[in-house]
Design a protein around this motif. Structure first.
Motif, PDB file in Angstrom:
ATOM      1  N   SER A 116      44.313  45.466  50.396  1.00 22.62           N
ATOM      2  CA  SER A 116      44.235  44.279  51.249  1.00 22.62           C
ATOM      3  C   SER A 116      42.975  43.530  50.846  1.00 22.62           C
ATOM      4  O   SER A 116      42.122  44.069  50.138  1.00 22.62           O
ATOM      5  CB  SER A 116      44.174  44.659  52.725  1.00 22.62           C
ATOM      6  OG  SER A 116      42.874  45.114  53.060  1.00 22.62           O
ATOM      7  N   ASP A 117      42.867  42.288  51.303  1.00 19.21           N
ATOM      8  CA  ASP A 117      41.721  41.429  50.959  1.00 19.21           C
ATOM      9  C   ASP A 117      41.586  40.380  52.053  1.00 19.21           C
ATOM     10  O   ASP A 117      42.546  39.649  52.310  1.00 19.21           O
ATOM     11  CB  ASP A 117      42.005  40.771  49.598  1.00 19.21           C
ATOM     12  CG  ASP A 117      40.794  40.053  49.021  1.00 19.21           C
ATOM     13  OD1 ASP A 117      39.712  40.112  49.634  1.00 19.21           O
ATOM     14  OD2 ASP A 117      40.945  39.438  47.949  1.00 19.21           O
ATOM     15  N   MET A 118      40.455  40.343  52.733  1.00 18.23           N
ATOM     16  CA  MET A 118      40.247  39.307  53.754  1.00 18.23           C
ATOM     17  C   MET A 118      38.788  38.864  53.767  1.00 18.23           C
ATOM     18  O   MET A 118      37.891  39.638  53.452  1.00 18.23           O
ATOM     19  CB  MET A 118      40.647  39.796  55.152  1.00 18.23           C
ATOM     20  CG  MET A 118      39.684  40.772  55.805  1.00 18.23           C
ATOM     21  SD  MET A 118      40.184  41.254  57.494  1.00 18.23           S
ATOM     22  CE  MET A 118      39.693  39.822  58.437  1.00 18.23           C
ATOM     23  N   GLY A 168      42.981  31.385  44.968  1.00 18.97           N
ATOM     24  CA  GLY A 168      43.476  32.703  45.356  1.00 18.97           C
ATOM     25  C   GLY A 168      44.050  33.493  44.195  1.00 18.97           C
ATOM     26  O   GLY A 168      44.001  33.062  43.040  1.00 18.97           O
ATOM     27  N   HIS A 169      44.614  34.640  44.523  1.00 19.12           N
ATOM     28  CA  HIS A 169      45.119  35.568  43.508  1.00 19.12           C
ATOM     29  C   HIS A 169      46.176  36.467  44.117  1.00 19.12           C
ATOM     30  O   HIS A 169      46.222  36.639  45.348  1.00 19.12           O
ATOM     31  CB  HIS A 169      43.964  36.415  42.959  1.00 19.12           C
ATOM     32  CG  HIS A 169      43.159  37.105  44.034  1.00 19.12           C
ATOM     33  ND1 HIS A 169      43.464  38.356  44.501  1.00 19.12           N
ATOM     34  CD2 HIS A 169      42.087  36.690  44.769  1.00 19.12           C
ATOM     35  CE1 HIS A 169      42.597  38.695  45.448  1.00 19.12           C
ATOM     36  NE2 HIS A 169      41.750  37.692  45.643  1.00 19.12           N
ATOM     37  N   GLY A 170      46.998  37.056  43.273  1.00 22.94           N
ATOM     38  CA  GLY A 170      47.961  38.046  43.741  1.00 22.94           C
ATOM     39  C   GLY A 170      47.241  39.325  44.129  1.00 22.94           C
ATOM     40  O   GLY A 170      46.151  39.619  43.636  1.00 22.94           O
ATOM     41  N   ILE A 196      49.937  36.722  47.914  1.00 23.53           N
ATOM     42  CA  ILE A 196      48.754  36.068  47.345  1.00 23.53           C
ATOM     43  C   ILE A 196      47.699  35.841  48.436  1.00 23.53           C
ATOM     44  O   ILE A 196      48.011  35.887  49.619  1.00 23.53           O
ATOM     45  CB  ILE A 196      49.119  34.705  46.706  1.00 23.53           C
ATOM     46  CG1 ILE A 196      49.856  33.804  47.713  1.00 23.53           C
ATOM     47  CG2 ILE A 196      49.956  34.892  45.454  1.00 23.53           C
ATOM     48  CD1 ILE A 196      50.140  32.399  47.207  1.00 23.53           C
ATOM     49  N   THR A 197      46.473  35.582  47.984  1.00 25.95           N
ATOM     50  CA  THR A 197      45.426  35.209  48.942  1.00 25.95           C
ATOM     51  C   THR A 197      45.252  33.695  48.904  1.00 25.95           C
ATOM     52  O   THR A 197      45.536  33.055  47.899  1.00 25.95           O
ATOM     53  CB  THR A 197      44.060  35.835  48.577  1.00 25.95           C
ATOM     54  OG1 THR A 197      43.589  35.251  47.350  1.00 25.95           O
ATOM     55  CG2 THR A 197      44.151  37.335  48.422  1.00 25.95           C
ATOM     56  N   ILE A 198      44.808  33.143  50.023  1.00 26.95           N
ATOM     57  CA  ILE A 198      44.399  31.737  50.079  1.00 26.95           C
ATOM     58  C   ILE A 198      42.958  31.778  50.576  1.00 26.95           C
ATOM     59  O   ILE A 198      42.715  32.158  51.725  1.00 26.95           O
ATOM     60  CB  ILE A 198      45.288  30.920  51.044  1.00 26.95           C
ATOM     61  CG1 ILE A 198      46.777  31.038  50.677  1.00 26.95           C
ATOM     62  CG2 ILE A 198      44.842  29.456  51.064  1.00 26.95           C
ATOM     63  CD1 ILE A 198      47.183  30.374  49.392  1.00 26.95           C
ATOM     64  N   GLU A 199      42.005  31.427  49.698  1.00 27.61           N
ATOM     65  CA  GLU A 199      40.598  31.668  50.033  1.00 27.61           C
ATOM     66  C   GLU A 199      39.631  30.600  49.512  1.00 27.61           C
ATOM     67  O   GLU A 199      38.742  30.898  48.720  1.00 27.61           O
ATOM     68  CB  GLU A 199      40.163  33.033  49.514  1.00 27.61           C
ATOM     69  CG  GLU A 199      40.479  33.318  48.049  1.00 27.61           C
ATOM     70  CD  GLU A 199      39.911  34.658  47.595  1.00 27.61           C
ATOM     71  OE1 GLU A 199      38.712  34.884  47.761  1.00 27.61           O
ATOM     72  OE2 GLU A 199      40.688  35.469  47.070  1.00 27.61           O
ATOM     73  N   PRO A 200      39.791  29.372  49.992  1.00 25.73           N
ATOM     74  CA  PRO A 200      38.809  28.375  49.593  1.00 25.73           C
ATOM     75  C   PRO A 200      37.444  28.679  50.202  1.00 25.73           C
ATOM     76  O   PRO A 200      37.356  29.366  51.224  1.00 25.73           O
ATOM     77  CB  PRO A 200      39.372  27.068  50.160  1.00 25.73           C
ATOM     78  CG  PRO A 200      40.204  27.488  51.313  1.00 25.73           C
ATOM     79  CD  PRO A 200      40.773  28.836  50.948  1.00 25.73           C
ATOM     80  N   ILE A 255      37.014  31.435  53.921  1.00 27.27           N
ATOM     81  CA  ILE A 255      38.027  31.999  54.825  1.00 27.27           C
ATOM     82  C   ILE A 255      39.189  32.435  53.946  1.00 27.27           C
ATOM     83  O   ILE A 255      39.683  31.647  53.140  1.00 27.27           O
ATOM     84  CB  ILE A 255      38.501  30.949  55.861  1.00 27.27           C
ATOM     85  CG1 ILE A 255      37.307  30.414  56.664  1.00 27.27           C
ATOM     86  CG2 ILE A 255      39.550  31.571  56.797  1.00 27.27           C
ATOM     87  CD1 ILE A 255      37.632  29.190  57.512  1.00 27.27           C
ATOM     88  N   GLU A 256      39.590  33.688  54.092  1.00 21.66           N
ATOM     89  CA  GLU A 256      40.627  34.235  53.204  1.00 21.66           C
ATOM     90  C   GLU A 256      41.679  35.014  53.993  1.00 21.66           C
ATOM     91  O   GLU A 256      41.351  35.922  54.748  1.00 21.66           O
ATOM     92  CB  GLU A 256      39.982  35.176  52.175  1.00 21.66           C
ATOM     93  CG  GLU A 256      40.987  35.910  51.305  1.00 21.66           C
ATOM     94  CD  GLU A 256      40.331  36.853  50.294  1.00 21.66           C
ATOM     95  OE1 GLU A 256      39.233  37.376  50.585  1.00 21.66           O
ATOM     96  OE2 GLU A 256      40.929  37.068  49.228  1.00 21.66           O
ATOM     97  N   ASP A 257      42.928  34.642  53.775  1.00 25.91           N
ATOM     98  CA  ASP A 257      44.066  35.378  54.331  1.00 25.91           C
ATOM     99  C   ASP A 257      44.965  35.831  53.192  1.00 25.91           C
ATOM    100  O   ASP A 257      44.943  35.243  52.111  1.00 25.91           O
ATOM    101  CB  ASP A 257      44.930  34.447  55.210  1.00 25.91           C
ATOM    102  CG  ASP A 257      44.293  34.151  56.551  1.00 25.91           C
ATOM    103  OD1 ASP A 257      43.489  34.964  57.030  1.00 25.91           O
ATOM    104  OD2 ASP A 257      44.621  33.088  57.113  1.00 25.91           O
TER     105      ASP A 257
HETATM  106 ZN    ZN Z   1      40.404  37.578  47.261  1.00 26.56          ZN
END
Ligand code: ZN
Ligand code: ZN
Length: 388
Positions: A244-246, A308-310, A348-352, A364-366
Motif C-alpha cells: 500500500s502507499d498513502m 503517480g505510479h502503479g 495506481i496512486t494519485i499523489e500531486p 496528498i496521495e491515495d
Molecule cells: Zn507513491
C-alpha cells in the motif's frame, strides 16, 4: 487478523497466469525464458523466497515445462509454494542451472529470453561463458505488463493493505506533537503496522516536518516536529505480499492564509487527477489534469515529480503516470510509454505535491482502482486539512 489468514491461505490462479505468459512468449517467438526478478517469479508461481529462477521451456511437442531453480535454503519452502513448476535445488548459481536445463533439450543453440531490466551485465556474461549453447535475447517488462492488470484476488489483498495503513494513520495521529522526533513517529508507524498484521513496510517511512516538508522524499530524521508548519507522512505496508502507499499532510498549529491556499490547491489537484482516471485515458492526461490545477494556482513549478505510479507486489510498478510536458509546447519526440492507456483493474496512486524551498510542502496521495466508469478510491482516510 482473520482477514490476513484467509488471504494468505488462498491460492492464486498461477496456472492461468502461466498460460497467459506462455502465450506472450509464443507471440515473441521464444521457446525458452528465464524469469529472474523475484516479484515476477512470485507472480507466476507463488514462490516467495529471495533467490531463484523460474525457467520456461517449450519442447518438440510444443508443450511448455516450468522449473524453479533455487538454493538449499529454500528446498522445503519452494516445494510447498511453487505451483505448476518442478523444483530443482541448484548447487551452484541457479541461473546457470536453469540455463543448462533449458539448453539441455536443444541440439541447436537455444535462444533464451531474459528480463533485461533485471539482469546485470556480469550475470549475462557469466551465463554465456558457462553455457556454450545459449543465445540470450533481451526482453522488456513482459511479466510486468501482465502484472499491471490486477485480478480479483490481488485487488482484495491490496484493499486489505490499504485499509490497514489507514488504521495505522488514524492511530499515529496521537503521537504527532511538537518536539517529538520524526524518527519516533516513523517508528510508531512501523511498530503499529507490524502489530496490526503487516509483514513489513513497502518502503522507508517518510516523515518530514516544518521546512523539511519541502523535501519531496523526506525520509524521517532526528529533527523534532515544529510547533507550526506542515508535516508530511508517506508510508505503506505489505500485507499478503501486496503493497500500500498513502500520504497525508497535517499542519501543526493554525495555518496562515498562504498555507491554507497551498493545501487547498494540492487537494484540488489531487481530486482533478482522480476525476481524470478512467479506462482508455492516457496516463499523461491524468498527470496533466492534476498539474493544470497547480499551474493555475501559480504553484506549477513547485510540483516537481510525476502524479503517480502503479502499485502491487512492488511499491513502484507500471504504469507510471509520467509528467506531462510543461507549457503548451509538446515535445517533438514523445516520451517513452507516454501513450500507455489506463485499463480496468490497474491500481495506481494519485499523489500531486507542492514543495517550496525554505517554506514547506504538501502532498496528498491515495490509491485508486481503475474501473470501467472511472475509478474507485481505495484509501478511506479523509483529506480535509487536519490541524494538530
Ligand atoms: Zn507513491
Ligand atoms: Zn507514497
Amino acid at each position: 487478523m482473520r482477514v490476513k489468514c484467509y488471504l494468505l491461505g488462498k491460492v492464486m490462479n498461477f496456472r492461468a497466469r502461466q498460460q497467459r505468459f506462455q502465450h506472450i512468449l509464443e507471440q515473441q517467438g521464444l521457446n525458452y525464458f528465464a524469469v529472474t526478478h523475484m516479484p515476477n517469479v512470485r507472480y507466476l508461481c507463488g514462490f516467495t523466497g529471495s533467490a531463484g529462477v523460474l525457467a520456461f521451456a517449450r519442447d518438440q511437442s510444443r508443450s511448455w515445462k516450468l522449473a524453479l531453480f533455487t538454493d538449499g535454503r529454500y528446498a522445503q519452502q519452494a516445494r510447498e509454494q511453487a505451483v505448476g513448476a518442478k523444483v530443482a535445488i541448484a548447487r551452484g548459481p541457479a541461473l546457470i542451472a536453469a540455463a543448462e536445463w533449458m539448453c539441455g533439450s536443444s541440439r541447436k543453440p537455444a535462444i533464451v529470453g531474459f528480463e533485461a531490466e533485471h539482469m546485470s551485465v556480469a550475470s549475462s556474461r557469466g551465463l554465456t561463458r558457462a553455457v556454450a549453447k545459449i543465445r540470450l535475447k533481451p526482453t522488456s517488462s513482459l511479466v510486468e505488463n501482465l502484472r499491471m492488470i490486477k485480478d480479483a484476488d490481488e485487488v482484495a489483498r491490496i484493499r486489505s493493505a490499504v485499509t490497514l495503513a489507514s488504521k495505522v494513520f488514524d492511530a499515529v495521529l496521537a503521537d504527532i506533537k511538537p518536539g517529538v522526533s520524526e524518527n519516533r513517529i516513523a517508528a510508531e508507524i512501523e511498530y503499529l503496522s507490524r502489530r496490526m498484521g503487516a509483514e513489513g513496510m513497502s518502503f522507508e517511512t517518510l516523515v518530514a516536518g516544518g521546512l523539511r516538508s519541502a523535501l519531496p522524499h523526506g525520509v524521517a530524521s532526528s529533527n523534532p516536529i515544529p510547533t507550526t508548519g506542515f508535516v508530511i507522512l508517506d508510508f505503506g505496508v505489505i500485507l499478503a505480499g501486496y503493497c500500500s502507499d498513502m500520504t497525508r499532510t497535517v499542519h501543526m498549529g493554525q495555518p496562515d492564509e498562504a498555507s491554507r491556499k497551498m493545501y487547498a490547491a494540492v487537494l484540488k489537484a489531487q481530486l482533478a487527477g482522480i476525476e481524470a482516471v478512467t479506462v482508455g485515458v492516457k496516463t499523461e492526461e491524468v498527470d496533466c489534469a492534476a498539474r493544470k490545477v497547480l499551474r493555475k494556482s501559480g504553484l506549477g513549478r513547485y510540483f516537481t515529480h510525476s502524479t503517480g505510479h502503479g502499485v502491487g507486489l512492488e511499491i513502484h510498478e507500471p504504469p507510471g503516470l509520467r509528467m506531462a510536458p510543461a507549457g503548451r509546447k509538446r515535445p517533438k519526440v514523445p516520451a517513452k510509454n507516454s501513450s500507455q492507456l489506463l485499463e480496468a483493474g490497474m491500481v495506481i496512486t494519485i499523489e500531486p505535491g507542492v514543495y517550496i524551498p525554505r517554506v514547506g510542502g504538501v502532498r496528498i496521495e491515495d490509491m485508486v482502482l481503475v474501473t470501467e466508469r472511472g475509478c474507485e478510491v481505495l484509501t478511506p482516510t479523509k483529506k480535509e486539512l487536519l490541524v494538530i
